[in-house]
Each structure stands twice: as structure tokens, then as C-alpha cells.
Design a protein around this motif. Structure first.
Motif, PDB file in Angstrom:
ATOM      1  N   SER A   2       0.831  -1.191   0.000  1.00  0.00           N
ATOM      2  CA  SER A   2       0.000   0.000   0.000  1.00  0.00           C
ATOM      3  C   SER A   2       0.870   1.246   0.000  1.00  0.00           C
ATOM      4  CB  SER A   2      -0.903   0.008   1.238  1.00  0.00           C
ATOM      5  OG  SER A   2      -0.140   0.167   2.422  1.00  0.00           O
ATOM      6  N   GLY A   3       0.243   2.388  -0.364  1.00  0.00           N
ATOM      7  CA  GLY A   3       0.969   3.651  -0.365  1.00  0.00           C
ATOM      8  C   GLY A   3       1.501   4.008   1.012  1.00  0.00           C
ATOM      9  N   LYS A   4       0.701   3.700   2.042  1.00  0.00           N
ATOM     10  CA  LYS A   4       1.116   4.001   3.410  1.00  0.00           C
ATOM     11  C   LYS A   4       2.354   3.211   3.793  1.00  0.00           C
ATOM     12  CE  LYS A   4      -0.574   3.922   8.190  1.00  0.00           C
ATOM     13  NZ  LYS A   4      -1.736   3.654   9.067  1.00  0.00           N
ATOM     14  N   LEU A  10      10.143   3.811   2.864  1.00  0.00           N
ATOM     15  CA  LEU A  10      11.092   4.805   2.372  1.00  0.00           C
ATOM     16  C   LEU A  10      11.582   5.704   3.496  1.00  0.00           C
ATOM     17  CD1 LEU A  10       9.542   5.869  -1.057  1.00  0.00           C
ATOM     18  CD2 LEU A  10      11.745   4.745  -0.682  1.00  0.00           C
ATOM     19  N   ASN A  11      10.689   6.082   4.399  1.00  0.00           N
ATOM     20  CA  ASN A  11      11.077   6.918   5.534  1.00  0.00           C
ATOM     21  C   ASN A  11      12.100   6.208   6.410  1.00  0.00           C
ATOM     22  OD1 ASN A  11       9.328   9.638   6.410  1.00  0.00           O
ATOM     23  ND2 ASN A  11       8.360   8.395   4.828  1.00  0.00           N
ATOM     24  N   ALA A  17      19.716   5.467   6.676  1.00  0.00           N
ATOM     25  CA  ALA A  17      20.891   5.824   5.877  1.00  0.00           C
ATOM     26  C   ALA A  17      21.516   7.129   6.375  1.00  0.00           C
ATOM     27  CB  ALA A  17      20.501   5.956   4.407  1.00  0.00           C
ATOM     28  N   ILE A  18      20.689   8.105   6.727  1.00  0.00           N
ATOM     29  CA  ILE A  18      21.190   9.383   7.235  1.00  0.00           C
ATOM     30  C   ILE A  18      21.951   9.177   8.544  1.00  0.00           C
ATOM     31  CG2 ILE A  18      20.513  11.619   8.233  1.00  0.00           C
ATOM     32  CD1 ILE A  18      18.189  11.639   6.189  1.00  0.00           C
ATOM     33  N   ILE A  48       9.540  13.482  -0.831  1.00  0.00           N
ATOM     34  CA  ILE A  48       8.802  12.215  -0.933  1.00  0.00           C
ATOM     35  C   ILE A  48       7.517  12.270  -0.112  1.00  0.00           C
ATOM     36  CG2 ILE A  48       8.842   9.776  -0.249  1.00  0.00           C
ATOM     37  CD1 ILE A  48      11.826   9.763  -1.036  1.00  0.00           C
ATOM     38  N   ASN A  49       7.623  12.740   1.125  1.00  0.00           N
ATOM     39  CA  ASN A  49       6.438  12.805   1.979  1.00  0.00           C
ATOM     40  C   ASN A  49       5.431  13.830   1.473  1.00  0.00           C
ATOM     41  OD1 ASN A  49       7.272  10.762   3.694  1.00  0.00           O
ATOM     42  ND2 ASN A  49       8.280  12.145   5.123  1.00  0.00           N
ATOM     43  N   LEU A  50       5.932  14.927   0.894  1.00  0.00           N
ATOM     44  CA  LEU A  50       5.036  15.898   0.259  1.00  0.00           C
ATOM     45  C   LEU A  50       4.296  15.246  -0.898  1.00  0.00           C
ATOM     46  CD1 LEU A  50       3.955  18.748  -0.442  1.00  0.00           C
ATOM     47  CD2 LEU A  50       6.084  19.124  -1.724  1.00  0.00           C
ATOM     48  N   SER A  51       5.008  14.481  -1.704  1.00  0.00           N
ATOM     49  CA  SER A  51       4.397  13.821  -2.866  1.00  0.00           C
ATOM     50  C   SER A  51       3.315  12.840  -2.443  1.00  0.00           C
ATOM     51  CB  SER A  51       5.470  13.094  -3.681  1.00  0.00           C
ATOM     52  OG  SER A  51       6.447  13.996  -4.145  1.00  0.00           O
TER      53      SER A  51
END
Length: 224
Positions: A2-4, A10-11, A17-18, A48-51
């Protein structure tokens, strides 16, 4: 997936990684290239989160747009500050303004906000102006720091006021990120203008990237 769940994956991936790159950035004597990668990563996370927020038609799009723009300005501040303190501080200031205005779309400004902001700025300004250990080297740097301290006090004060008035997960994440950002800037002052030692530089960057990750992740939490 799902998108969620895709957004959450990704988050987590980018934030992890950061954190890893931040360790190697400090381990490698604050290598500029690694700094740029870390900063580009949190700016990318904001985009990404804005998108995701726009694609799923979430309300309060102004919050997401301003948060994403503020993250981009923070990235630019990271790139510019090593070359020009004034340009870097200016970019960071625009980022802080973006964050503070974004917070106002969660809850409008009120007298209570002004009181919290006033207390934080009064304490910060008193330290910058009267602490004998602080040496800015020039009046220009002094007034840049004082102006910048007002802007970040607005950012932190608004975040704290939002959390006190409306205790929820989004406001808690934003308040945590804003506090870490404020603390990171304090460590930057100690490192650049007090000269307390290398630990201040590590404390600055050790809290800076988690701060931006918190702020970027708040966008995901707000969207989903």
C-alpha cells in the motif's frame, strides 16, 4: 504494498541511511561530501512525503509544502555555511521561518505562543549578548546570530505551544525535532564562537540530522 507502507518503508530506509552516514561524516573529520549527501537525503525525504500527501489528497497541503520547502532551505544552509556564514545562516533562517509558518497551519498563532517565544528568545539573547565567553569576532556575526536566534526561538516556541495546547503524536514529533534543532544551533555557537572543543561540533551534528529526520517524518505521520 500500500501507499502508506511504501511511504513508511522509504522513511525508515532514508532515515537509517542518514544516521549511518552521519556517523561516518563525523568519523571522517566532517567530510563536506558526506555532509551534502546527508542533507540532500533529508530534503529528498521531505519531497517524498510531500508527494505522498498530495497524491493521496490530504488536507492542509500548505503544511506539507512549507515543511518540504523548509527542509530544502536547511539543505542549502548546510552547503553554503562552510563557504559563507552569512549566506548559510540566511538560508537556515528561511528554513526556520518556513517551519514556523508550517506549524501555524496546524494551530494558529496566539498570545500563548508569543509568551513561550518571548521566554525562549530572552534567555537566548541574554546568553549571546552578555556571556563573556562568546566572541563573535565582528559586529556583523553578532547581529546575524542575534537575528537568527529570534527566528529559531519562534520556531521552537511555536512547536512547544502547539504541543502544550494540543498534545498529539504529530505535535510531539515536531516539538522533539525543533528542540534538537535549537540545541544543535546552540552547540554550533559553542563550537564557532566560544571554542569549547571538538565535542561541541560532534554534539551539533549528532543532534542536527536527527532533528531534520524528526521534522521530515512528522510529514509522514500527519499524512497517514
Amino acid at each position: 504494498m500500500s501507499g502508506k507502507m511504501s511511504a513508511l518503508f522509504l522513511n525508515i530506509l532514508i532515515i537509517a541511511a542518514i544516521f549511518v552516514l552521519n556517523y561516518f561524516y563525523q568519523k571522517n573529520k566532517f567530510a563536506f561530501s558526506l555532509k551534502c549527501i546527508c542533507s540532500a537525503a533529508f530534503a529528498l525525504l521531505g519531497i517524498i512525503n510531500l508527494s505522498f500527501a498530495l497524491a493521496t489528497g490530504r488536507e492542509n497541503s500548505e503544511f506539507f509544502i512549507l515543511m518540504s520547502a523548509a527542509l530544502v532551505f536547511a539543505m542549502l544552509g548546510d552547503i553554503l555555511i562552510d563557504k559563507s556564514f552569512a549566506l548559510g545562516a540566511g538560508s537556515f533562517a528561511l528554513g526556520h521561518i518556513g517551519f514556523a509558518v508550517a506549524y501555524s497551519f496546524l494551530q494558529g498563532f496566539s498570545l500563548f505562543d508569543v509568551i513561550i517565544i518571548g521566554v525562549i528568545f530572552s534567555a537566548t539573547a541574554a546568553f549571546l549578548l552578555f556571556a563573556p565567553c562568546v566572541d563573535f569576532g565582528s559586529k556583523t556575526n553578532k547581529w546575524i546570530c542575534l537575528s537568527y536566534s529570534f527566528i529559531i526561538s519562534v520556531m521552537l516556541g511555536k512547536a512547544m505551544a502547539n504541543l502544550i495546547c494540543q498534545a498529539n503524536a504529530v505535535n510531539a514529533i515536531i516539538a522533539a525535532g525543533s528542540f534538537l534543532f535549537f540545541f544543535s544551533d546552540l552547540m554550533l555557537v559553542l563550537n564557532w564562537f566560544v571554542g569549547v572543543g571538538k565535542w561541541a561540533a560532534n554534539a551539533c551534528m549528532g543532534t542536527y540530522y536527527p532533528a531534520l529526520c524528526f521534522l521530515a517524518f512528522s510529514m509522514y505521520f500527519k499524512a497517514f
